[in-house]
Write a protein that holds these residues in place. Structure first.
Motif, PDB file in Angstrom:
ATOM      1  N   ASP A  98     -27.989 -12.386 -44.105  1.00 50.29           N
ATOM      2  CA  ASP A  98     -28.048 -11.394 -45.170  1.00 50.29           C
ATOM      3  C   ASP A  98     -28.173 -12.171 -46.481  1.00 50.29           C
ATOM      4  O   ASP A  98     -27.222 -12.821 -46.897  1.00 50.29           O
ATOM      5  N   ARG A 101     -26.277  -9.723 -49.969  1.00 52.01           N
ATOM      6  CA  ARG A 101     -24.904  -9.301 -50.200  1.00 52.01           C
ATOM      7  C   ARG A 101     -23.920 -10.437 -49.993  1.00 52.01           C
ATOM      8  O   ARG A 101     -24.078 -11.247 -49.082  1.00 52.01           O
ATOM      9  N   SER A 105     -20.493  -8.281 -43.265  1.00 50.26           N
ATOM     10  CA  SER A 105     -20.910  -7.008 -42.697  1.00 50.26           C
ATOM     11  C   SER A 105     -21.004  -7.122 -41.187  1.00 50.26           C
ATOM     12  O   SER A 105     -21.480  -8.123 -40.653  1.00 50.26           O
ATOM     13  N   SER A 110     -27.574  -4.602 -42.132  1.00 47.46           N
ATOM     14  CA  SER A 110     -27.327  -5.373 -43.361  1.00 47.46           C
ATOM     15  C   SER A 110     -28.078  -6.694 -43.393  1.00 47.46           C
ATOM     16  O   SER A 110     -28.200  -7.311 -44.445  1.00 47.46           O
TER      17      SER A 110
END
Length: 124
Positions: A98, A101, A105, A110
């Motif tokens: 990812d 972010r 997660s 994601s």
């Protein structure tokens, strides 16, 4: 675009150990949240473990206490140490990243890029 290459899968007996590695391209690996997922035959892909830029981690209940995720930013690599393996751990294991972010997660949605997968087979 980030490329991911997994390695370390194989055949192991029940109770044994394996360490999976995932090497990532990209100059900002240290900022990425990394995850491991797995998919057994006839089943949906499921979350295994994740680690973010400050090494916060999360694990699926089914692997907690047996698997450990870690990262080496100098090598652009994330690891999954798997101990006390069970037959139900048999699956193709995928590494994912990812890039957007900072939070960990457990949701596959994601993650932006995925590796090709590595087979783990645990025999009884």
């Amino acid at each position: 675009q980030v490329q991911l290459v997994e390695s370390g899968g194989g055949l192991v007996q029940t109770g044994g150990s394996l360490r999976l590695s995932c090497a990532a391209s990209g100059r900002t690996f240290s900022t990425y949240t990394m995850g491991w997922f797995r998919q057994a035959p006839g089943k949906e892909r499921e979350f295994v473990a994740t680690i973010n830029r400050i090494s916060m981690t999360a694990y699926a209940d089914s692997v907690k206490g047996r698997f450990t995720i870690s990262r080496d930013n100098a090598k652009n690599t994330v690891y999954l140490q798997m101990n006390s393996l069970k037959a139900e751990d048999t699956a193709v294991y995928y590494c994912a990243v990812d890039v957007h972010r900072a939070l960990i997660s457990t949701r596959s949605e994601s993650y932006d890029y995925w590796g090709q997968g590595t087979q783990v087979t645990v025999s009884s």
